[in-house]
Design a protein around this motif. Structure first.
Motif, PDB file in Angstrom:
ATOM      1  N   UNK A   1     -19.875  -0.531  36.772  1.00 42.00           N
ATOM      2  CA  UNK A   1     -19.090  -0.379  35.523  1.00 42.00           C
ATOM      3  C   UNK A   1     -18.105  -1.889  35.542  1.00 42.00           C
ATOM      4  N   UNK A   2     -17.688  -1.484  36.720  1.00 35.42           N
ATOM      5  CA  UNK A   2     -16.146  -2.249  36.926  1.00 35.42           C
ATOM      6  C   UNK A   2     -16.251  -3.820  36.758  1.00 35.42           C
ATOM      7  N   UNK A   3     -17.287  -3.768  37.834  1.00 35.85           N
ATOM      8  CA  UNK A   3     -18.070  -5.082  37.982  1.00 35.85           C
ATOM      9  C   UNK A   3     -18.515  -5.959  36.855  1.00 35.85           C
ATOM     10  N   UNK A   4     -18.949  -5.221  35.502  1.00 36.89           N
ATOM     11  CA  UNK A   4     -19.511  -5.794  34.649  1.00 36.89           C
ATOM     12  C   UNK A   4     -17.915  -6.147  34.170  1.00 36.89           C
ATOM     13  N   UNK A   5     -17.661  -5.512  33.738  1.00 35.79           N
ATOM     14  CA  UNK A   5     -16.073  -5.657  33.059  1.00 35.79           C
ATOM     15  C   UNK A   5     -15.696  -6.892  33.242  1.00 35.79           C
ATOM     16  N   UNK A   6     -15.583  -7.322  35.187  1.00 37.98           N
ATOM     17  CA  UNK A   6     -15.316  -8.620  35.631  1.00 37.98           C
ATOM     18  C   UNK A   6     -16.121  -9.550  34.945  1.00 37.98           C
ATOM     19  N   UNK A   7     -17.427  -9.425  34.653  1.00 32.98           N
ATOM     20  CA  UNK A   7     -17.980 -10.519  34.314  1.00 32.98           C
ATOM     21  C   UNK A   7     -17.491 -11.048  32.946  1.00 32.98           C
ATOM     22  N   UNK A   8     -17.656  -9.783  32.047  1.00 33.57           N
ATOM     23  CA  UNK A   8     -17.462 -10.281  30.613  1.00 33.57           C
ATOM     24  C   UNK A   8     -15.539 -10.357  30.603  1.00 33.57           C
ATOM     25  N   UNK A   9     -15.115 -10.064  31.706  1.00 37.39           N
ATOM     26  CA  UNK A   9     -13.783 -11.089  31.828  1.00 37.39           C
ATOM     27  C   UNK A   9     -13.116 -12.434  31.865  1.00 37.39           C
TER      28      UNK A   9
ATOM     29  N   UNK B   1     -18.333 -14.748  32.300  1.00 35.89           N
ATOM     30  CA  UNK B   1     -19.935 -15.830  33.074  1.00 35.89           C
ATOM     31  C   UNK B   1     -20.627 -14.187  31.501  1.00 35.89           C
ATOM     32  N   UNK B   2     -20.398 -13.480  31.005  1.00 38.60           N
ATOM     33  CA  UNK B   2     -21.120 -12.355  30.500  1.00 38.60           C
ATOM     34  C   UNK B   2     -20.487 -12.181  28.650  1.00 38.60           C
ATOM     35  N   UNK B   3     -21.103 -11.917  28.622  1.00 36.97           N
ATOM     36  CA  UNK B   3     -20.971 -10.906  26.627  1.00 36.97           C
ATOM     37  C   UNK B   3     -21.531  -9.331  26.909  1.00 36.97           C
ATOM     38  N   UNK B   4     -20.968  -8.751  25.914  1.00 34.52           N
ATOM     39  CA  UNK B   4     -21.424  -7.633  25.936  1.00 34.52           C
ATOM     40  C   UNK B   4     -20.792  -7.034  24.298  1.00 34.52           C
ATOM     41  N   UNK B   5     -22.357  -6.283  24.057  1.00 32.15           N
ATOM     42  CA  UNK B   5     -21.934  -5.799  22.695  1.00 32.15           C
ATOM     43  C   UNK B   5     -22.794  -4.315  22.633  1.00 32.15           C
ATOM     44  N   UNK B   6     -21.716  -3.270  23.178  1.00 27.16           N
ATOM     45  CA  UNK B   6     -22.369  -2.282  22.449  1.00 27.16           C
ATOM     46  C   UNK B   6     -23.508  -1.551  23.756  1.00 27.16           C
ATOM     47  N   UNK B   7     -22.981  -1.989  25.259  1.00 24.30           N
ATOM     48  CA  UNK B   7     -23.563  -1.555  26.456  1.00 24.30           C
ATOM     49  C   UNK B   7     -25.260  -2.247  26.316  1.00 24.30           C
TER      50      UNK B   7
ATOM     51  N   UNK C   1     -25.675  -6.365  27.381  1.00 24.33           N
ATOM     52  CA  UNK C   1     -25.063  -8.133  28.085  1.00 24.33           C
ATOM     53  C   UNK C   1     -26.186  -9.243  27.869  1.00 24.33           C
ATOM     54  N   UNK C   2     -25.799 -10.166  27.787  1.00 21.17           N
ATOM     55  CA  UNK C   2     -26.008 -11.397  27.575  1.00 21.17           C
ATOM     56  C   UNK C   2     -25.743 -12.497  27.811  1.00 21.17           C
ATOM     57  N   UNK C   3     -25.930 -13.287  28.275  1.00 18.82           N
ATOM     58  CA  UNK C   3     -25.147 -14.284  29.289  1.00 18.82           C
ATOM     59  C   UNK C   3     -24.537 -14.886  28.638  1.00 18.82           C
ATOM     60  N   UNK C   4     -23.671 -15.601  29.063  1.00 17.57           N
ATOM     61  CA  UNK C   4     -22.305 -16.676  28.408  1.00 17.57           C
ATOM     62  C   UNK C   4     -22.645 -17.363  28.091  1.00 17.57           C
ATOM     63  N   UNK C   5     -22.367 -18.254  27.198  1.00 16.54           N
ATOM     64  CA  UNK C   5     -21.957 -19.649  26.482  1.00 16.54           C
ATOM     65  C   UNK C   5     -21.308 -20.846  28.139  1.00 16.54           C
ATOM     66  N   UNK C   6     -20.525 -20.043  28.246  1.00 17.92           N
ATOM     67  CA  UNK C   6     -20.167 -20.096  29.381  1.00 17.92           C
ATOM     68  C   UNK C   6     -21.338 -20.479  30.270  1.00 17.92           C
TER      69      UNK C   6
END
Length: 288
Positions: A188-196, A199-205, A207-212
């Motif tokens: 869960x912490x790693x997912x937050x890092x990916x979003x931060x 690399x990922x975007x997140x909506x209500x649990x 996850x999508x690949x980010x534009x970047x």
């Protein structure tokens, strides 16, 4: 449901170099950026860029290295700001040429400012990407091997899904088979890092690949998922979040923003391929 690709031994997800660098000149940076040998890069640097950068280009590039990715309005504002600060000529209608000048100077170090669309909003973005697809890039990233393996699992899930998304529960379950066991809280912490780290975007649990991520890894995704990736009928780019023609013999796919622009002003939208009536709801063309 399609099967995830077979990943050759030693294959790694390709992450870009760290962008947090203060470049006074591009030519002085290649070894720090990619960790390659001096001899190998000298060959690449023998070719002169098509156009020389001025101080405004360098300031723009430094800003891109700090941010990684910006939307198009921000990029154009940044262009104007850099020209103003450095007291160089500003031409709003020559932004593409301005980026081309920077890219011609980045060629020797295998980097590029690349343009791509946000699948959700349709807004164009510019991202500083690394063109190298080797372990060298991965080794300069901020992620450990087992963390990259988890990201690979997420990419598998997203590509394999019909909706271009991965649920948090799916991600947790997919990591069970990895050699290095990772606690739920650590994932869960790693997912937050990916979003931060964008690399990922997140909506209500979910996850999508980010534009970047899509811009940075487009060629890598095309190589690794050759028979699985979807391509938008309109823009011809990789498409994860799409609408699909309901004609079973057609299957045309379109990004929602592309579809909104394509059907703008149409009273009876039809598939651009098979000409059947397009039964999906047409989103507003907010970026039109």
């Amino acid at each position: 449901m399609s099967t995830s690709p077979t990943w050759p031994s030693g294959t790694h997800v390709v992450f870009p170099c760290c962008y947090k660098m203060n470049l006074s000149s591009v030519a002085g940076a290649p070894e720090m950026l990619l960790g390659r040998t001096r001899v190998g890069f000298q060959r690449s640097l023998d070719t002169e860029p098509r156009h020389q950068m001025d101080d405004s280009h360098r300031r723009f590039l430094q800003a891109m290295m700090r941010r990684g990715i910006v939307d198009e309005p921000t990029a154009k504002q940044l262009h104007q700001h850099c020209c103003s600060i450095q007291n160089t000529i500003y031409a709003s209608d020559q932004f593409d040429e301005y980026i081309d000048t920077i890219n011609s100077n980045l060629e020797p170090i295998f980097m590029q400012i690349r343009k791509g669309m946000c699948e959700d909003s349709g807004l164009q973005h510019y991202a500083l990407v690394n063109m190298i697809e080797t372990d060298v890039t991965r080794m300069t990233s901020d992620y450990a091997d087992h963390e990259l393996e988890i990201f690979r699992k997420i990419m598998d899930l997203v590509v394999d899904s019909d909706t271009g998304r991965a649920y948090s529960t799916e991600i947790l379950n997919s990591t069970v088979t990895l050699p290095q066991k990772t606690k739920k809280t650590e994932i869960e912490q790693l997912l937050n890092r990916f979003v931060h780290d964008n690399w990922l975007t997140e909506k209500e649990g979910v996850y999508y690949l980010s534009t970047r991520c899509i811009i940075e890894m487009e060629q890598y995704i095309r190589n690794m998922y050759q028979d699985q990736i979807k391509v938008c009928r309109i823009c011809r780019n990789i498409a994860f979040q799409t609408q699909v023609c309901e004609n079973p013999t057609c299957g045309v796919k379109m990004h929602k923003p592309c579809m909104a622009r394509f059907f703008r002003g149409t009273t009876e939208p039809r598939c651009p391929a098979c000409k059947d009536v397009w039964t999906h709801e047409i989103p507003d063309d907010s970026q039109g």
